[in-house]
Design an enzyme around this catalytic site. Structure first.
Site, PDB file in Angstrom:
ATOM      1  N   PRO A 145       0.835  -1.210   0.000  1.00 58.91           N
ATOM      2  CA  PRO A 145       0.000   0.000   0.000  1.00 58.91           C
ATOM      3  C   PRO A 145       0.864   1.251   0.000  1.00 58.91           C
ATOM      4  O   PRO A 145       1.864   1.338   0.714  1.00 58.91           O
ATOM      5  CB  PRO A 145      -0.798  -0.128   1.302  1.00 58.91           C
ATOM      6  CG  PRO A 145      -0.852  -1.590   1.564  1.00 58.91           C
ATOM      7  CD  PRO A 145       0.457  -2.144   1.069  1.00 58.91           C
ATOM      8  N   CYS A 146       0.450   2.231  -0.789  1.00 61.37           N
ATOM      9  CA  CYS A 146       1.334   3.372  -1.049  1.00 61.37           C
ATOM     10  C   CYS A 146       1.105   4.552  -0.118  1.00 61.37           C
ATOM     11  O   CYS A 146       1.834   5.535  -0.174  1.00 61.37           O
ATOM     12  CB  CYS A 146       1.145   3.843  -2.491  1.00 61.37           C
ATOM     13  SG  CYS A 146      -0.519   4.487  -2.830  1.00 61.37           S
ATOM     14  N   GLN A 147       0.079   4.495   0.753  1.00 60.83           N
ATOM     15  CA  GLN A 147      -0.260   5.679   1.544  1.00 60.83           C
ATOM     16  C   GLN A 147       0.911   6.193   2.376  1.00 60.83           C
ATOM     17  O   GLN A 147       1.082   7.400   2.551  1.00 60.83           O
ATOM     18  CB  GLN A 147      -1.450   5.378   2.463  1.00 60.83           C
ATOM     19  CG  GLN A 147      -2.762   5.187   1.726  1.00 60.83           C
ATOM     20  CD  GLN A 147      -2.978   3.747   1.286  1.00 60.83           C
ATOM     21  OE1 GLN A 147      -2.037   2.962   1.222  1.00 60.83           O
ATOM     22  NE2 GLN A 147      -4.214   3.405   0.966  1.00 60.83           N
ATOM     23  N   TYR A 197       3.977   6.181   1.659  1.00 62.28           N
ATOM     24  CA  TYR A 197       5.005   6.802   0.829  1.00 62.28           C
ATOM     25  C   TYR A 197       4.489   8.005   0.045  1.00 62.28           C
ATOM     26  O   TYR A 197       5.276   8.804  -0.454  1.00 62.28           O
ATOM     27  CB  TYR A 197       5.563   5.792  -0.177  1.00 62.28           C
ATOM     28  CG  TYR A 197       6.065   4.507   0.433  1.00 62.28           C
ATOM     29  CD1 TYR A 197       6.973   4.516   1.485  1.00 62.28           C
ATOM     30  CD2 TYR A 197       5.635   3.272  -0.041  1.00 62.28           C
ATOM     31  CE1 TYR A 197       7.443   3.333   2.046  1.00 62.28           C
ATOM     32  CE2 TYR A 197       6.100   2.083   0.513  1.00 62.28           C
ATOM     33  CZ  TYR A 197       6.997   2.124   1.553  1.00 62.28           C
ATOM     34  OH  TYR A 197       7.450   0.955   2.100  1.00 62.28           O
ATOM     35  N   SER A 198       3.177   8.117  -0.099  1.00 65.06           N
ATOM     36  CA  SER A 198       2.630   9.136  -0.998  1.00 65.06           C
ATOM     37  C   SER A 198       2.826  10.529  -0.426  1.00 65.06           C
ATOM     38  O   SER A 198       2.811  10.751   0.791  1.00 65.06           O
ATOM     39  CB  SER A 198       1.139   8.892  -1.244  1.00 65.06           C
ATOM     40  OG  SER A 198       0.377   9.230  -0.106  1.00 65.06           O
TER      41      SER A 198
END
Length: 414
Positions: free
Chosen positions: A116-118, A120-121
Site C-alpha cells: 500500500p502506497c499511503q 510513501y505518498s
C-alpha cells in the site's frame, strides 16, 4: 512463467501479466471485496479458455447470482489461490503453506506487486502530523522480501508511488534497495508515465525490478507508445446519464473507435456494466456546474477560494484549493486515486448536460481496464479498487518486456 501477486488489489498488475501469457499461482490481498473481484476475473479467464464466456456475461449482466456463478464456474484451485489475508507476522506461515500446496513442484518465476502506497505518498505524508514516519506500512517491503527468500523467483516487480523516492529524505527507498540486494537480487528502477503505455491518464509510478544475481538479465527499456488520443475517446460511446444512475447494464450509444479497439477496452459484447454514478446534493451540483463552465469556456480550473461564500463549507482556503476538478475531455485525465471512493469532487464529468461525477465504468476506462472487468462489492468498493490499481495496459507492457528478456537471455552467468 508462474507468478505470485502480493498486495494484489483488484488485479490490474496481474491482469497485464496474464495477458502476456504468465500463469498466476496465487494472489494475496487483505481486502475481502478486492478478493471477490480477483476470483471473478480468474473465473473469466477460465471460461475464456473454455470458450464459455456466455456464462460470464450472464453473471455480470445480472442473470446469474454470485453464489450460483461461483458454485458452477469457479473451482477449488481458483478459490484457494485468492488468499484473503494481511501479509506479515503469523499470517505468513499460513500464506506460505497455501502457496506451497498450490505450486506443488512448479517453480515460481516471478513475484509482482507493491505494498500500500499511503505511507510513501506525498499526499499521505502531508496529511499526517508525523509525515507517516510511524506507519507500519513503511516496512512492508521486508515482508515482500520474505517471499523472495522463500520462493527465489528469477525476477520480481515492485510498483509504487514516486513519493517513495523522497520518503524520509530518501532513507526508506535506500534501505529497501539494500535489503533486496542482501536477499540475493540485483535491481534497478525508473519512474514511468502511464500515458507512455497507452493509458489516458497522467500517472507517475516507480517500477523497481530485481533479478537473481546469477541471472543474466538487465533492466528493460520500455518503448513509448506514440498515440494521439484523449478522454473523449473513452467517454463518447457510453450512455448519457444523470447523478444516481443505477441501471446495472446499458447499451453503447456509438460504434467502437480506434482507441477502444486498439487497446481492447471494448470486448465484442453489445452491453456495458457498472456505468453507474453516485447521487449528489444540490450544493455540489452547483459547484460542479461552475467548475465545468470554467474549464469549457476558458480552459481554467476552479479554485476553492473563488467559490461564492455561500458554497464554501470550510474556512481553510489554502489547502486543497483544487478540491473540485473536472476531467479534461480534450486531454488526459489527472491521476486516479482511491479517494474517489469517498466523493466524486475530483473527477467531475466534463459536460453541462451531464452534471455529475464520473461513473465506475468511466473510472475503470481511465485506468485502462477492459469493459468486461467486473468489480465486486458495490459502488464505494469498486471506486476504491479502481483508484488503487495498476493500469493493466501498463502492466501488460512491463510483463511482455520481462518475458522477452527472460526467454531470450542466457539463464545464468558463467
Amino acid at each position: 512463467m508462474n507468478f505470485i501477486d502480493l498486495f494484489s488489489g483488484a488485479g490490474g498488475l496481474s491482469e497485464g501479466f496474464i495477458r502476456a501469457g504468465c500463469k498466476p499461482i496465487a494472489h494475496v490481498e487483505i481486502d475481502a471485496k478486492a478478493c471477490d473481484t480477483l476470483e471473478t476475473r480468474l473465473v473469466y479467464h477460465k471460461l475464456r479458455n473454455e470458450n464459455n464466456l456466455n456464462a460470464y456475461y450472464q453473471y455480470i449482466s445480472g442473470k446469474l447470482n454470485r453464489n450460483t456463478f461461483i458454485e458452477d464456474y469457479s473451482s477449488e484451485d481458483i478459490s484457494n489461490s485468492v488468499i484473503n489475508s494481511a501479509i506479515g507476522g503469523k499470517n505468513n506461515k499460513e500464506i506460505f503453506s497455501i502457496i506451497d500446496n498450490l505450486a506443488g513442484d512448479k517453480s515460481i518465476d516471478l513475484i509482482i506487486g507493491g505494498p500500500p502506497c499511503q505511507a510513501y505518498s506525498l499526499v499521505g505524508r502531508s496529511r499526517d502530523k508525523n509525515g507517516m514516519k510511524d506507519d507500519p506500512r513503511n516496512f512492508l517491503y521486508k515482508e515482500y522480501a520474505k517471499f523472495l527468500k522463500r520462493y527465489a523467483p528469477k525476477v520480481f516487480v515492485f510498483e509504487n508511488v514516486i513519493g517513495l523516492v523522497s520518503a524520509d529524505k530518501g532513507r526508506y527507498f535506500k534501505n529497501m534497495q539494500a535489503y533486496f540486494k542482501r536477499v540475493g537480487y540485483n535491481l534497478d528502477f525508473t519512474v514511468q508515465r502511464s500515458e507512455d503505455f497507452g493509458v489516458l491518464q497522467k500517472r507517475r509510478r516507480i517500477i523497481l525490478i530485481g533479478w537473481k544475481k546469477e541471472f543474466n538479465f538487465e533492466y528493460p527499456n520500455f518503448e513509448k507508445i506514440e498515440a494521439n488520443f484523449t478522454i473523449k475517446n473513452i467517454f463518447e460511446d457510453l450512455k448519457k446519464i444523470k447523478p444516481g444512475f443505477k441501471e446495472p447494464v446499458s447499451k453503447y450509444i456509438a460504434p467502437t473507435n480506434e482507441y477502444l479497439e486498439k487497446f481492447e477496452i471494448r470486448n465484442g459484447v453489445d452491453f456495458v456494466t457498472q456505468h453507474t454514478t453516485r447521487p449528489h446534493n444540490e450544493q455540489d451540483l452547483e459547484i460542479y456546474k461552475l467548475a465545468i463552465k470554467k474549464l469549457l469556456r476558458n480552459g481554467e480550473r476552479l479554485r476553492y477560494p473563488d467559490l461564492p461564500a455561500r458554497l464554501k463549507t470550510h474556512k481553510n482556503e489554502n489547502a486543497f484549493i483544487d478540491r473540485f476538478k473536472v476531467v479534461d475531455l480534450n486531454g488526459l485525465s489527472h491521476t486516479m486515486v482511491a479517494h474517489i471512493s469517498k466523493d466524486g469532487h475530483h473527477y467531475i464529468y466534463p459536460d453541462l448536460k451531464q452534471v455529475r461525477s464520473i461513473s465506475i465504468r468511466e473510472a475503470a476506462r481511465i485506468q485502462s481496464f477492459p469493459d468486461d472487468y467486473y468489480f465486486e462489492g458495490g459502488q464505494g468498493a469498486s471506486f476504491k479498487q479502481i483508484g488503487n490499481a495498476v493500469p493493466p495496459l501498463m502492466a501488460e507492457s512491463i510483463a511482455n518486456k520481462i518475458k522477452e528478456l527472460i526467454t531470450y537471455e542466457q539463464p545464468t552467468k558463467n
